[in-house]
Design a protein around this motif. Structure first.
Motif, PDB file in Angstrom:
ATOM      1  N   ASP A 133      27.892 111.496  72.168  1.00  0.00           N
ATOM      2  CA  ASP A 133      28.108 111.913  70.785  1.00  0.00           C
ATOM      3  C   ASP A 133      27.421 113.243  70.527  1.00  0.00           C
ATOM      4  OD1 ASP A 133      29.583 109.670  70.017  1.00  0.00           O
ATOM      5  OD2 ASP A 133      27.781 108.546  69.531  1.00  0.00           O
ATOM      6  N   THR A 134      26.217 113.373  71.052  1.00  0.00           N
ATOM      7  CA  THR A 134      25.446 114.586  70.856  1.00  0.00           C
ATOM      8  C   THR A 134      26.114 115.773  71.540  1.00  0.00           C
ATOM      9  OG1 THR A 134      23.431 113.269  70.790  1.00  0.00           O
ATOM     10  CG2 THR A 134      23.163 115.617  71.176  1.00  0.00           C
ATOM     11  N   LEU A 135      26.633 115.542  72.735  1.00  0.00           N
ATOM     12  CA  LEU A 135      27.247 116.622  73.496  1.00  0.00           C
ATOM     13  C   LEU A 135      28.721 116.814  73.170  1.00  0.00           C
ATOM     14  CD1 LEU A 135      25.654 115.872  76.974  1.00  0.00           C
ATOM     15  CD2 LEU A 135      24.953 117.597  75.323  1.00  0.00           C
ATOM     16  N   GLY A 136      29.306 115.871  72.462  1.00  0.00           N
ATOM     17  CA  GLY A 136      30.723 115.965  72.140  1.00  0.00           C
ATOM     18  C   GLY A 136      31.614 115.669  73.322  1.00  0.00           C
ATOM     19  N   ARG A 137      31.110 114.874  74.277  1.00  0.00           N
ATOM     20  CA  ARG A 137      31.867 114.546  75.481  1.00  0.00           C
ATOM     21  C   ARG A 137      32.015 113.034  75.601  1.00  0.00           C
ATOM     22  NH1 ARG A 137      28.107 118.383  78.959  1.00  0.00           N
ATOM     23  NH2 ARG A 137      28.911 120.349  78.231  1.00  0.00           N
ATOM     24  N   LEU A 138      33.077 112.635  76.274  1.00  0.00           N
ATOM     25  CA  LEU A 138      33.301 111.220  76.537  1.00  0.00           C
ATOM     26  C   LEU A 138      33.180 110.971  78.031  1.00  0.00           C
ATOM     27  CD1 LEU A 138      36.440 110.645  74.306  1.00  0.00           C
ATOM     28  CD2 LEU A 138      34.099 109.993  73.792  1.00  0.00           C
ATOM     29  N   SER A 139      32.750 109.780  78.375  1.00  0.00           N
ATOM     30  CA  SER A 139      32.661 109.423  79.791  1.00  0.00           C
ATOM     31  C   SER A 139      34.058 109.151  80.344  1.00  0.00           C
ATOM     32  CB  SER A 139      31.786 108.183  79.972  1.00  0.00           C
ATOM     33  OG  SER A 139      32.490 107.025  79.548  1.00  0.00           O
ATOM     34  N   VAL A 140      34.150 109.101  81.656  1.00  0.00           N
ATOM     35  CA  VAL A 140      35.415 108.793  82.320  1.00  0.00           C
ATOM     36  C   VAL A 140      35.901 107.410  81.885  1.00  0.00           C
ATOM     37  CG1 VAL A 140      36.484 108.366  84.568  1.00  0.00           C
ATOM     38  CG2 VAL A 140      34.902 110.272  84.283  1.00  0.00           C
ATOM     39  N   PHE A 141      34.990 106.484  81.731  1.00  0.00           N
ATOM     40  CA  PHE A 141      35.354 105.129  81.330  1.00  0.00           C
ATOM     41  C   PHE A 141      35.899 105.101  79.899  1.00  0.00           C
ATOM     42  CE2 PHE A 141      32.002 104.645  84.546  1.00  0.00           C
ATOM     43  CZ  PHE A 141      32.741 103.970  85.516  1.00  0.00           C
ATOM     44  N   GLU A 142      35.284 105.870  79.022  1.00  0.00           N
ATOM     45  CA  GLU A 142      35.768 105.941  77.637  1.00  0.00           C
ATOM     46  C   GLU A 142      37.147 106.590  77.575  1.00  0.00           C
ATOM     47  OE1 GLU A 142      31.691 106.319  75.078  1.00  0.00           O
ATOM     48  OE2 GLU A 142      32.206 107.955  76.439  1.00  0.00           O
ATOM     49  N   LEU A 143      37.338 107.645  78.349  1.00  0.00           N
ATOM     50  CA  LEU A 143      38.646 108.301  78.382  1.00  0.00           C
ATOM     51  C   LEU A 143      39.722 107.366  78.925  1.00  0.00           C
ATOM     52  CD1 LEU A 143      37.619 111.844  79.632  1.00  0.00           C
ATOM     53  CD2 LEU A 143      38.441 111.226  77.351  1.00  0.00           C
ATOM     54  N   ASP A 144      39.374 106.602  79.956  1.00  0.00           N
ATOM     55  CA  ASP A 144      40.322 105.653  80.515  1.00  0.00           C
ATOM     56  C   ASP A 144      40.684 104.578  79.491  1.00  0.00           C
ATOM     57  OD1 ASP A 144      41.903 104.677  82.758  1.00  0.00           O
ATOM     58  OD2 ASP A 144      40.484 103.001  82.801  1.00  0.00           O
ATOM     59  N   ALA A 145      39.677 104.098  78.759  1.00  0.00           N
ATOM     60  CA  ALA A 145      39.929 103.083  77.728  1.00  0.00           C
ATOM     61  C   ALA A 145      40.832 103.644  76.633  1.00  0.00           C
ATOM     62  CB  ALA A 145      38.612 102.591  77.135  1.00  0.00           C
ATOM     63  N   LEU A 146      40.604 104.887  76.224  1.00  0.00           N
ATOM     64  CA  LEU A 146      41.460 105.522  75.211  1.00  0.00           C
ATOM     65  C   LEU A 146      42.886 105.691  75.725  1.00  0.00           C
ATOM     66  CD1 LEU A 146      39.183 108.275  73.661  1.00  0.00           C
ATOM     67  CD2 LEU A 146      40.237 106.345  72.464  1.00  0.00           C
ATOM     68  N   ARG A 147      43.011 106.104  76.981  1.00  0.00           N
ATOM     69  CA  ARG A 147      44.342 106.274  77.576  1.00  0.00           C
ATOM     70  C   ARG A 147      45.100 104.953  77.590  1.00  0.00           C
ATOM     71  NH1 ARG A 147      46.328 105.796  82.779  1.00  0.00           N
ATOM     72  NH2 ARG A 147      44.239 105.390  83.554  1.00  0.00           N
ATOM     73  N   GLU A 148      44.422 103.886  78.002  1.00  0.00           N
ATOM     74  CA  GLU A 148      45.054 102.568  78.044  1.00  0.00           C
ATOM     75  C   GLU A 148      45.429 102.088  76.640  1.00  0.00           C
ATOM     76  OE1 GLU A 148      46.204 100.920  80.655  1.00  0.00           O
ATOM     77  OE2 GLU A 148      45.549 102.650  81.827  1.00  0.00           O
ATOM     78  N   ALA A 149      44.550 102.335  75.673  1.00  0.00           N
ATOM     79  CA  ALA A 149      44.837 101.939  74.293  1.00  0.00           C
ATOM     80  C   ALA A 149      46.039 102.716  73.756  1.00  0.00           C
ATOM     81  CB  ALA A 149      43.613 102.171  73.408  1.00  0.00           C
ATOM     82  N   PHE A 150      46.127 104.002  74.095  1.00  0.00           N
ATOM     83  CA  PHE A 150      47.270 104.806  73.659  1.00  0.00           C
ATOM     84  C   PHE A 150      48.562 104.281  74.278  1.00  0.00           C
ATOM     85  CE2 PHE A 150      50.212 108.370  74.366  1.00  0.00           C
ATOM     86  CZ  PHE A 150      50.484 108.681  73.049  1.00  0.00           C
ATOM     87  N   LYS A 151      48.533 104.000  75.581  1.00  0.00           N
ATOM     88  CA  LYS A 151      49.725 103.471  76.248  1.00  0.00           C
ATOM     89  C   LYS A 151      50.162 102.148  75.625  1.00  0.00           C
ATOM     90  CE  LYS A 151      49.356 103.489  80.760  1.00  0.00           C
ATOM     91  NZ  LYS A 151      48.825 103.534  82.139  1.00  0.00           N
ATOM     92  N   ARG A 152      49.186 101.297  75.306  1.00  0.00           N
ATOM     93  CA  ARG A 152      49.509 100.013  74.675  1.00  0.00           C
ATOM     94  C   ARG A 152      50.120 100.247  73.286  1.00  0.00           C
ATOM     95  NH1 ARG A 152      44.986  97.703  75.567  1.00  0.00           N
ATOM     96  NH2 ARG A 152      43.956  98.435  73.692  1.00  0.00           N
ATOM     97  N   SER A 153      49.561 101.197  72.548  1.00  0.00           N
ATOM     98  CA  SER A 153      50.085 101.518  71.223  1.00  0.00           C
ATOM     99  C   SER A 153      51.511 102.045  71.311  1.00  0.00           C
ATOM    100  CB  SER A 153      49.179 102.551  70.546  1.00  0.00           C
ATOM    101  OG  SER A 153      49.658 102.893  69.283  1.00  0.00           O
ATOM    102  N   VAL A 154      51.778 102.869  72.309  1.00  0.00           N
ATOM    103  CA  VAL A 154      53.131 103.397  72.512  1.00  0.00           C
ATOM    104  C   VAL A 154      54.109 102.252  72.757  1.00  0.00           C
ATOM    105  CG1 VAL A 154      54.578 104.694  74.147  1.00  0.00           C
ATOM    106  CG2 VAL A 154      52.454 105.702  73.284  1.00  0.00           C
TER     107      VAL A 154
END
Length: 61
Positions: free
Chosen positions: A9-30
């Protein structure tokens, strides 16, 4: 530093795991919303805005 805020949050970056979770959530939403490929950009914008809104509500709690 607020203990509720993590390093990413401080650096404004997401971990690889967080990005993967977001990608999967987006695919599910689609899939769940039957979004066609041509409308992915619009759907992605709304998806991110909602995800940011949910995250900021959690941080304020």
């Amino acid at each position: 530093m607020d203990v509720r805020r993590s390093k990413h949050d401080t650096l404004g970056r997401l971990s690889v795991f967080e990005l993967d979770a977001l990608r999967e959530a987006f695919k599910r939403s689609v899939r769940e919303n039957n979004v066609t490929e041509i409308r992915w950009a619009e759907h992605a914008e709304l998806f991110v805005k909602r995800a940011i809104g949910k995250k900021s509500r959690v941080l304020r709690a």
